[in-house]
Every structure is written in structure tokens, then in C-alpha cells.
Design an enzyme around this catalytic site. Structure first.
Site, PDB file in Angstrom:
ATOM      1  N   HIS A 306      -2.836   4.199  -1.554  1.00 14.86           N
ATOM      2  CA  HIS A 306      -2.994   5.591  -1.140  1.00 14.86           C
ATOM      3  C   HIS A 306      -4.339   5.743  -0.459  1.00 14.86           C
ATOM      4  O   HIS A 306      -5.310   5.121  -0.872  1.00 14.86           O
ATOM      5  CB  HIS A 306      -2.911   6.536  -2.348  1.00 14.86           C
ATOM      6  N   ASP A 363       5.584   7.914  -4.634  1.00 19.58           N
ATOM      7  CA  ASP A 363       6.867   7.549  -4.049  1.00 19.58           C
ATOM      8  C   ASP A 363       7.468   6.293  -4.659  1.00 19.58           C
ATOM      9  O   ASP A 363       8.636   5.986  -4.427  1.00 19.58           O
ATOM     10  CB  ASP A 363       6.719   7.358  -2.530  1.00 19.58           C
TER      11      ASP A 363
HETATM   12  N1  CMC Z   1       0.872  -3.543   0.355  1.00 18.94           N
HETATM   13  C1  CMC Z   1       0.007  -4.540   0.691  1.00 18.94           C
HETATM   14  N2  CMC Z   1      -1.228  -4.345   1.191  1.00 18.94           N
HETATM   15  C2  CMC Z   1      -1.618  -3.066   1.389  1.00 18.94           C
HETATM   16  C3  CMC Z   1      -0.787  -1.970   1.053  1.00 18.94           C
HETATM   17  C4  CMC Z   1       0.497  -2.235   0.525  1.00 18.94           C
HETATM   18  N3  CMC Z   1       1.315  -1.235   0.196  1.00 18.94           N
HETATM   19  N4  CMC Z   1      -1.430  -0.811   1.353  1.00 18.94           N
HETATM   20  C5  CMC Z   1      -2.637  -1.163   1.843  1.00 18.94           C
HETATM   21  N5  CMC Z   1      -2.748  -2.528   1.863  1.00 18.94           N
HETATM   22  C6  CMC Z   1      -3.949  -3.285   2.257  1.00 18.94           C
HETATM   23  C7  CMC Z   1      -4.097  -3.331   3.779  1.00 18.94           C
HETATM   24  O1  CMC Z   1      -3.463  -4.470   4.320  1.00 18.94           O
HETATM   25  C8  CMC Z   1      -5.602  -3.383   3.922  1.00 18.94           C
HETATM   26  O2  CMC Z   1      -6.040  -4.691   3.612  1.00 18.94           O
HETATM   27  P1  CMC Z   1      -7.376  -5.330   4.284  1.00 18.94           P
HETATM   28  O3  CMC Z   1      -8.494  -4.365   3.974  1.00 18.94           O
HETATM   29  O4  CMC Z   1      -7.530  -6.635   3.593  1.00 18.94           O
HETATM   30  O5  CMC Z   1      -7.091  -5.437   5.749  1.00 18.94           O
HETATM   31  C9  CMC Z   1      -6.113  -2.472   2.790  1.00 18.94           C
HETATM   32  O6  CMC Z   1      -5.082  -2.558   1.769  1.00 18.94           O
HETATM   33  C10 CMC Z   1      -6.330  -1.028   3.183  1.00 18.94           C
HETATM   34  O7  CMC Z   1      -5.121  -0.570   3.835  1.00 18.94           O
HETATM   35  P2  CMC Z   1      -5.097   0.603   4.896  1.00 18.94           P
HETATM   36  O8  CMC Z   1      -3.806   0.563   5.628  1.00 18.94           O
HETATM   37  O9  CMC Z   1      -6.354   0.570   5.697  1.00 18.94           O
HETATM   38  O10 CMC Z   1      -5.173   1.867   3.931  1.00 18.94           O
HETATM   39  P3  CMC Z   1      -4.872   3.348   4.342  1.00 18.94           P
HETATM   40  O11 CMC Z   1      -5.669   4.216   3.446  1.00 18.94           O
HETATM   41  O12 CMC Z   1      -5.035   3.546   5.812  1.00 18.94           O
HETATM   42  O13 CMC Z   1      -3.297   3.518   4.049  1.00 18.94           O
HETATM   43  C11 CMC Z   1      -1.239   3.846   2.910  1.00 18.94           C
HETATM   44  C12 CMC Z   1      -2.768   4.112   2.911  1.00 18.94           C
HETATM   45  C13 CMC Z   1      -0.609   4.703   1.819  1.00 18.94           C
HETATM   46  C14 CMC Z   1      -0.649   4.273   4.259  1.00 18.94           C
HETATM   47  C15 CMC Z   1      -0.997   2.332   2.652  1.00 18.94           C
HETATM   48  O14 CMC Z   1      -1.494   1.986   1.394  1.00 18.94           O
HETATM   49  C16 CMC Z   1       0.487   1.965   2.766  1.00 18.94           C
HETATM   50  O15 CMC Z   1       0.947   1.661   3.859  1.00 18.94           O
HETATM   51  N6  CMC Z   1       1.247   1.981   1.614  1.00 18.94           N
HETATM   52  C17 CMC Z   1       2.665   1.735   1.652  1.00 18.94           C
HETATM   53  C18 CMC Z   1       3.401   2.995   2.089  1.00 18.94           C
HETATM   54  C19 CMC Z   1       3.422   4.069   1.010  1.00 18.94           C
HETATM   55  O16 CMC Z   1       3.717   3.807  -0.147  1.00 18.94           O
HETATM   56  N7  CMC Z   1       3.151   5.324   1.439  1.00 18.94           N
HETATM   57  C20 CMC Z   1       3.209   6.490   0.543  1.00 18.94           C
HETATM   58  C21 CMC Z   1       1.855   7.076   0.276  1.00 18.94           C
HETATM   59  S1  CMC Z   1       1.873   8.281  -1.069  1.00 18.94           S
HETATM   60  C22 CMC Z   1       2.858   9.580  -0.562  1.00 18.94           C
HETATM   61  C23 CMC Z   1       2.585  10.162   0.772  1.00 18.94           C
HETATM   62  O17 CMC Z   1       1.468  10.203   1.259  1.00 18.94           O
HETATM   63  O18 CMC Z   1       3.535  10.618   1.371  1.00 18.94           O
END
Ligand code: CMC
Length: 428
Positions: A306, A363
Site C-alpha cells: 500500500h 483487497d
Molecule cells: N508484490 C511484489 N512487490 C511489490 C508489491 C507487490 N504487491 N507492491 C510493491 N512491491 C515492491 C515494488 O516492486 C518496489 O520494489 P523496489 O523498491 O525493490 O523496486 C517496492 O515494493 C515499492 O513499490 P511501489 O510500486 O513503488 O509502491 P507504490 O506505493 O507506488 O504502490 C501499490 C503501492 C498498492 C500500487 C503496490 O503495492 C501494488 O501494486 N500492490 C498490488 C496491487 C494492490 O493490491 N492494490 C490495492 C491497494 S489497496 C486498495 C486500493 O487502493 O484500492
């Protein structure tokens, strides 16, 4: 530097930037005059450190796992309130007294019908259209029906739009689903309360009565409370961005629905179920975790991570507890739950997930409950949209009550070609 300013210096400029304090949370550096004072913009892709507005609706402390709606902890609202009461709270800022709540419920109930022409409009979709596509388009189409009451400057018309959206969203959502499976659209039964009425519109067939387990309505009401608002998330920021141009509330909320649809946001609940089905068996979980850690695989564990919550998602904690209860009470045993639990266990003790602060989010569990309630996977994000409508429209109204609100217009770091002269095609 005085205590309520931050100074920023480069070789030629020095700027004193005021700090803006809220009632909770870190102070923000006010950079509105930064370009004028220094000739610089700020760069913050994904707005990870940028407050785009002041808001009194929802507060999140991502490190401590705190979520407050209008000051009330989500845990207390989840235990004691109802979705419709929470919708009132988000809109009005205070919990309603009995008479206020009765009047609000009457208003919402009064507006549940949709214009018959919207039905014709839905019938124009291809039979296998995704319900999110139908919901997004049909909510946008409401602006065509209510253009005589679309004066954004009139508080009464803003309120009417809020009531209409909260009231009609379940009707349109259920209609979209029923069209996609070839069932006749079911009209709202206004002798039922909000969530039960929705479940009837979704599942009742004309030929026989629906025996609805009250556990289903209770569970759905709780999920709606948990999803009702989440401050400046991607879809709410989209609603505000569109709203900042003066667009009408239906168009603004339709934009929010489109933003919610993406798998990084509300589309994650649908993606979680697809991922669990693909993993298929608890014995394949370790392989899936390894794949999620491999950046080249392009695979992420859906339902993990998140932007704001870095220790735990308080909503996920509530849903996790509820998942077992609901499955038990409904007598559902789901092999995908075993996969989910194994995945959760494996990820929580994995160094990569620990060091990246990736925990199950709301989720991760909501899809399992929706599945137990027999809600089809394609409707999961629609369920989220119904609940988030309360938050979207509360933010849209707040934005219109803010005197100094301006059109949202970010800047950029330009990386394209420098100025050059046009060359005729014969010379290229
Ligand atoms: N699985 C594996 N690695 C992950 C994941 C994941 N689900 N989420 C983040 N990472 C890693 C990413 O590869 C990155 O690694 P590094 O720093 O080594 O390059 C690091 O963690 C930070 O990721 P980010 O994409 O920069 O983080 P963000 O804050 O921009 O994204 C997120 C947050 C929720 C979009 C992301 O964690 C994600 O894609 N999660 C899966 C989708 C999901 O479950 N979304 C629902 C969110 S909660 C409800 C809502 O908001 O609607």
C-alpha cells in the site's frame, strides 16, 4: 529559519517557505510561491509527498495503521455503525441523530429508481460487457438526465446530486450485472434497507422469492463501511481533479470509477481472486512468492502493499477476522481460502516482503468474502465503487465549499526535443 517556515537555498535564491499545519499529521511545506521566489518547480511523481488539498473528511496514519472518518476510528465504525450512517457522517461531518438519520434514509430511498431511458442505454452494451464499463458510462450518463439541477454553486443542488449518486449507484450496478447475465432488471424495493435492497436487486429472480441470509447483508454492510473513504487515493484525487474544472458531479464520479478500475487500485480485489485461482493450490504458493520477488517476471502479489500503510492496513485486519466468521456462518468452505492463508503466511515471513513493508491490504480478503456471498468476480470492483461513492461525493462537495479551490494543473519536467524548425516532407 523560524519554527513555522523552512528555508530553501540555491546559488542565486533563498526562499522562506511557510509550514501548513493540520489538526493531525505532519506539517506540509507550502510551495505555492516557490516558482515565483526561486524559478523552480517541485518533482514528485505519484504525489508520494505532496498534499493536493486541505480536507477534514478522513485521516490516515500509515505508520501506525490509523484510519479515522471525521475523527472516528474505523474499528469503532465497523463494529457499531452502518454504511448509510457512515455516508451521512462523511457528507455532513457529524453522526446523525435519529430524526436526521431517518430523513437522510428517506431521501436516499426516494431516489433509488433510475430513468427508464438509462435501462435502454444499458441495453446498448454488448452482452459480455464488463459491469465496471457499464457502471462508469451509466453514471456519466446521469448528467444528461439532471442538467437542470447541475448548478455546482448551489449547496442544495450539490446535496441532491450526492443523494442521487448514493441512491442510484446500487440500482445501476445491479442492473449492469443482470444485463451481463441476461436476467431482467429488478427494480429497487424501497421497503428494504440499503444493503439488503441492493442484494435483492442483484440476486432476486421474478419467479421465486429470495431467501437472503442476514449474515450476507451484515458482511456487505461492513465491507461498504471499510471502503467508504480513504482520503486522497487515486480515484478520489481523480474526482477532485475533474471537479476542479467545474465539471458536474456525475461526470466527476464517473472519472473516479474509471480510476478505481485499475488493478493497482480497486481492480485489485478482482485481480486477487484471479491470482488465487491461477496459483490453484497451497503447494504452489512458494513458487508464486518467488515470482513476485523477481522484478523481471512483471508479477506482483495482488492484495499486497500500500502506498500509505507501511505496517498494516487496519481495514485488512478487520476483514481478516471477519472472513473466517462469514465463511463459517454461511457454511462455505473454499479451497482458495487455503491458498490465500498460505500465501499470507509465506509472504509475511519472507525477507523481501518484510523489508519492502508489504502487507496484505483490504483487497486481499474482500474478494474472498464477496465470493462467499456469491458475488461474481467481475462485480468485485463495482462493490468497491458503490461504497466509495459516499467518499467521492463528500470530497467533491468539500472541494466546492472551499473558497480558495483552484483548477488542478500539475507541472512537469520536460524531457522532449528542444525547439527545432519544421522541415517539409520532401526534405525528410
Ligand atoms: N508484490 C511484489 N512487490 C511489490 C508489491 C507487490 N504487491 N507492491 C510493491 N512491491 C515492491 C515494488 O516492486 C518496489 O520494489 P523496489 O523498491 O525493490 O523496486 C517496492 O515494493 C515499492 O513499490 P511501489 O510500486 O513503488 O509502491 P507504490 O506505493 O507506488 O504502490 C501499490 C503501492 C498498492 C500500487 C503496490 O503495492 C501494488 O501494486 N500492490 C498490488 C496491487 C494492490 O493490491 N492494490 C490495492 C491497494 S489497496 C486498495 C486500493 O487502493 O484500492
Amino acid at each position: 529559519m523560524s519554527s513555522n517556515t523552512v528555508s530553501l537555498n540555491d546559488a542565486e535564491h533563498s526562499a522562506q517557505l511557510p509550514l501548513v499545519e493540520g489538526t493531525l499529521g505532519p506539517a506540509c511545506i507550502d510551495i505555492a510561491e516557490l516558482y515565483k521566489d526561486t524559478g523552480h518547480f517541485t518533482y514528485d511523481p505519484g504525489f508520494a509527498a505532496t498534499a493536493a488539498c486541505k480536507s477534514a473528511i478522513t485521516y490516515i496514519d500509515g505508520d501506525k495503521g490509523v484510519l479515522l472518518y471525521r475523527g472516528y476510528p474505523i474499528e469503532q465504525l465497523a463494529e457499531k455503525s452502518s454504511f448509510l450512517e457512515v455516508a451521512y457522517l462523511l457528507l455532513e461531518g457529524e453522526l446523525p441523530g435519529a430524526a436526521q438519520f431517518g430523513a437522510f434514509e428517506d431521501q436516499v430511498t426516494h431516489h433509488t429508481m433510475m430513468h427508464e431511458a438509462v435501462k435502454n442505454f444499458l441495453h446498448g452494451f454488448h452482452y459480455d460487457a464488463h459491469p465496471m464499463a457499464m457502471l462508469c458510462a451509466s453514471i456519466a450518463s446521469l448528467s444528461a438526465f439532471y442538467h437542470d439541477t447541475n448548478d455546482n454553486g448551489d449547496p442544495a443542488q450539490r446535496k441532491l446530486a450526492a443523494i442521487r449518486l448514493i441512491a442510484k449507484m446500487p440500482t445501476l450496478a445491479a442492473a449492469a450485472y443482470r444485463y451481463s447475465i441476461g436476467w431482467p432488471i429488478r427494480y429497487p424495493r424501497n421497503n428494504l434497507e440499503y444493503v439488503t435492497r441492493f442484494l435483492h436487486m442483484l440476486f432476486e429472480v421474478p419467479s421465486e422469492p429470495l431467501n437472503l441470509n442476514p449474515v450476507a447483508a451484515k458482511a456487505l454492510d461492513l465491507l461498504f463501511i471499510l471502503h467508504a473513504d480513504h482520503e486522497q487515493n487515486a480515484s478520489t484525487s481523480t474526482v477532485r481533479m475533474v471537479g476542479s474544472t467545474g465539471a458536474n458531479p456525475y461526470a466527476s464520479v464517473a472519472a473516479g470509477i474509471a480510476a478505481l478500475w485499475g488493478p493497482a487500485h480497486g481492480g485489485a480485489n478482482e485481480a486477487v481472486l484471479k491470482m488465487l485461482a491461477e496459483i490453484g493450490d497451497a503447494k504452489n504458493v512458494d513458487k508464486a512468492v518467488a515470482r513476485a520477488k523477481d522484478k523481471d517476471s512483471g508479477f506482483r502479489l495482488m492484495g499486497f502493499g500500500h502506498r500509505v500503510y507501511k505496517n498494516f492496513d487496519p481495514r485488512a485486519k478487520i476483514i481478516r477476522e471477519m472472513t473466517h466468521k462469514v465463511l463459517g456462518e454461511l457454511g462455505v468452505s473454499d479451497p482458495l481460502l487455503d491458498v490465500a492463508l498460505k500465501l499470507e503466511e509465506a509472504a509475511l515471513k519472507d525477507d523481501y516482503f518484510i523489508s519492502h513493508k508489504l502487507y496484505p491490504n483490504v483487497d486481499f480478503y474482500s474478494g474472498i468474502i464477496y465470493k462467499a456471498l456469491k458475488i461474481p468476480t467481475s462485480m468485485f470492483t463495482v462493490m468497491f465503487a458503490i461504497a466509495r461513492t459516499a467518499g467521492w461525493i463528500a470530497h467533491w462537495i468539500e472541494q466546492h465549499e472551499t473558497r480558495d479551490a483552484r483548477i488542478g494543473r500539475p507541472r512537469q519536467v520536460y524531457t522532449g526535443a528542444v525547439q527545432r524548425d519544421y522541415v517539409g516532407m520532401e526534405k525528410r
